[in-house]
Motif scaffolding. Structure first.
Motif, mmCIF file in Angstrom:
data_model
loop_
_atom_site.group_PDB
_atom_site.id
_atom_site.type_symbol
_atom_site.label_atom_id
_atom_site.label_comp_id
_atom_site.label_asym_id
_atom_site.label_seq_id
_atom_site.Cartn_x
_atom_site.Cartn_y
_atom_site.Cartn_z
ATOM 1 N N HIS A 180 9.840 3.467 -0.754
ATOM 2 C CA HIS A 180 8.847 4.455 -1.183
ATOM 3 C C HIS A 180 7.576 3.762 -1.667
ATOM 4 O O HIS A 180 6.464 4.222 -1.397
ATOM 5 C CB HIS A 180 9.420 5.337 -2.293
ATOM 6 C CG HIS A 180 10.487 6.281 -1.832
ATOM 7 N ND1 HIS A 180 10.276 7.273 -0.900
ATOM 8 C CD2 HIS A 180 11.809 6.383 -2.180
ATOM 9 C CE1 HIS A 180 11.387 7.940 -0.693
ATOM 10 N NE2 HIS A 180 12.345 7.421 -1.457
ATOM 11 N N LEU A 181 7.752 2.665 -2.382
ATOM 12 C CA LEU A 181 6.594 1.917 -2.872
ATOM 13 C C LEU A 181 5.773 1.382 -1.704
ATOM 14 O O LEU A 181 4.541 1.436 -1.720
ATOM 15 C CB LEU A 181 7.073 0.772 -3.771
ATOM 16 C CG LEU A 181 5.985 -0.168 -4.321
ATOM 17 C CD1 LEU A 181 5.004 0.610 -5.196
ATOM 18 C CD2 LEU A 181 6.634 -1.296 -5.130
ATOM 19 N N LEU A 183 5.424 2.565 1.245
ATOM 20 C CA LEU A 183 4.663 3.640 1.889
ATOM 21 C C LEU A 183 3.388 3.977 1.117
ATOM 22 O O LEU A 183 2.406 4.452 1.703
ATOM 23 C CB LEU A 183 5.539 4.898 2.012
ATOM 24 C CG LEU A 183 6.735 4.782 2.967
ATOM 25 C CD1 LEU A 183 7.587 6.034 2.893
ATOM 26 C CD2 LEU A 183 6.252 4.535 4.391
ATOM 27 N N ALA A 184 3.392 3.713 -0.192
ATOM 28 C CA ALA A 184 2.229 4.047 -1.021
ATOM 29 C C ALA A 184 1.218 2.916 -1.095
ATOM 30 O O ALA A 184 0.080 3.128 -1.539
ATOM 31 C CB ALA A 184 2.695 4.404 -2.430
ATOM 32 N N GLU A 186 -0.504 1.147 1.138
ATOM 33 C CA GLU A 186 -1.722 1.242 1.946
ATOM 34 C C GLU A 186 -2.735 2.178 1.297
ATOM 35 O O GLU A 186 -3.931 1.868 1.218
ATOM 36 C CB GLU A 186 -1.389 1.718 3.360
ATOM 37 C CG GLU A 186 -2.607 1.704 4.280
ATOM 38 C CD GLU A 186 -2.251 2.061 5.713
ATOM 39 O OE1 GLU A 186 -3.179 2.242 6.516
ATOM 40 O OE2 GLU A 186 -1.043 2.158 6.039
ATOM 41 N N THR A 187 -2.232 3.311 0.828
ATOM 42 C CA THR A 187 -3.122 4.263 0.148
ATOM 43 C C THR A 187 -3.677 3.667 -1.136
ATOM 44 O O THR A 187 -4.862 3.816 -1.450
ATOM 45 C CB THR A 187 -2.359 5.564 -0.171
ATOM 46 O OG1 THR A 187 -1.867 6.130 1.037
ATOM 47 C CG2 THR A 187 -3.263 6.567 -0.870
ATOM 48 N N LEU A 188 -2.817 2.967 -1.881
ATOM 49 C CA LEU A 188 -3.246 2.355 -3.142
ATOM 50 C C LEU A 188 -4.314 1.281 -2.890
ATOM 51 O O LEU A 188 -5.324 1.222 -3.600
ATOM 52 C CB LEU A 188 -2.040 1.734 -3.846
ATOM 53 C CG LEU A 188 -2.319 1.029 -5.174
ATOM 54 C CD1 LEU A 188 -2.888 2.016 -6.187
ATOM 55 C CD2 LEU A 188 -1.041 0.395 -5.718
ATOM 56 N N LYS A 191 -7.624 2.808 -2.089
ATOM 57 C CA LYS A 191 -8.296 3.294 -3.301
ATOM 58 C C LYS A 191 -8.962 2.142 -4.056
ATOM 59 O O LYS A 191 -10.094 2.272 -4.544
ATOM 60 C CB LYS A 191 -7.282 3.998 -4.206
ATOM 61 C CG LYS A 191 -7.856 4.493 -5.534
ATOM 62 C CD LYS A 191 -6.798 5.158 -6.377
ATOM 63 C CE LYS A 191 -7.378 5.695 -7.674
ATOM 64 N NZ LYS A 191 -8.044 4.651 -8.503
#
Length: 306
Positions: A180-181, A183-184, A186-188, A191
């Motif tokens: 889960h981490l 997957l996040a 790239e978005t993080l 940002k």
């Protein structure tokens, strides 16, 4: 006199240890079977090296302390003998003058006593002169052993900590939470990149007006060198943010950490500071100079294994 062949073994541990290992070895702290992982072969080797040099340091330190204690005893004895010699010297002179030049039995006895005190003082002074360079020699080799022990202990701690970090990261990556981490991430990171490019205080050093274009699109206006610097800052902020988030949650954990605590042993007053001995050229010169004043060079292996 040239430095002995065993000099190299005091500044760097041998590739294969042949000296006997001490029985009172350092044990890796075991705070619980669920917190302390078994040591890898690399960590075990580093631990054995740290134990080996601790054993050698303590052996040399013990011999150094014994020798220094003996010198202090001899120095006190010498001071007493010199005081008694001076007292006897004054006594026979007074007796001689009191008898108006007659060599009475008392005068002769006092002269003999003065000679005895003088002889014993000279012998004690000779013992001190013989022992002092040997203590210097022991102090140098004790300092080198202490440095080797501290360096190998630090290496053991570093290896253990690195392996714990690697194992923990691997476990996280293979877990559901890790997926889960991931997957996040790239978005993080996207940002973080936008926030960096919108950071007026940071971008102004490159003469860039962040108002020209919001977000990471402004990087298309940058030179290659400036863009490389911005990319480095994005990576730094991204990894720092991950570390801060991880440390925030790790801080709530309780229990032991499978990293061995640093062991400290206060140096003796007679130990030598090793900072001036770390140059191999200066070290060889120092030992050669001391050994030129030694009536007999001690057997370092016998001390280490005694």
């Amino acid at each position: 006199m040239t430095a002995p062949q065993h000099l190299a073994s005091t500044t760097q541990p041998p590739a294969t240890e042949t000296r006997p290992m001490p029985t009172n070895t350092i044990e890796t702290p075991q705070v619980g079977t669920d917190t302390a992982a078994p040591l890898s072969s690399t960590a075990e080797k580093a631990q054995r090296s740290a134990e080996h040099w601790k054993h050698i340091y303590l052996k040399r330190r013990e011999r150094l302390q014994e020798s220094d204690n003996e010198r202090q005893r001899l120095e006190k004895l010498l001071a007493s003998l010199e005081a008694q010699e001076a007292d006897a010297d004054g006594s026979w002179r007074r007796s001689f003058l009191d008898s108006f030049g007659k060599q009475t039995r008392e005068v002769r006895d006092q002269l003999k006593q003065r000679s005895q005190w003088k002889l014993e003082a000279e012998q004690t002074r000779e013992l001190i002169d013989l022992l002092s360079p040997q203590i210097e020699w022991l102090a140098v080799h004790t300092a080198l052993a202490r440095v080797s022990w501290l360096n190998h202990q630090a290496r053991f701690r570093d290896i253990t900590a690195d392996e714990a970090l690697e194992n923990g990261a691997q476990s996280l990556a293979q877990s559901e939470a890790g997926k889960h981490l991931f997957l996040a991430l790239e978005t993080l990171k996207d940002k973080v990149e936008n926030d960096t490019c919108n950071d007026h205080g940071y971008m102004i050093q490159f003469g860039v007006d962040v108002g020209l274009q919001r977000g990471k699109g402004i990087r298309s206006l940058l030179s290659s060198s400036t863009d490389s610097a911005v990319q480095y800052e994005v990576e730094r902020r991204f990894t720092s943010l991950l570390g801060e988030r991880l440390l925030h949650h790790l801080s709530s954990l309780t229990g032991g950490v499978p990293v061995p605590p640093e062991e400290t042993i206060e140096p003796l007053a007679c130990e030598r500071d090793a900072r001036g001995l770390l140059s191999s050229l200066k070290l060889k010169r120092t030992i050669a100079e001391i050994e030129s004043r030694l009536a007999h060079v001690p057997d370092l292996d016998a001390i280490d294994n005694g």
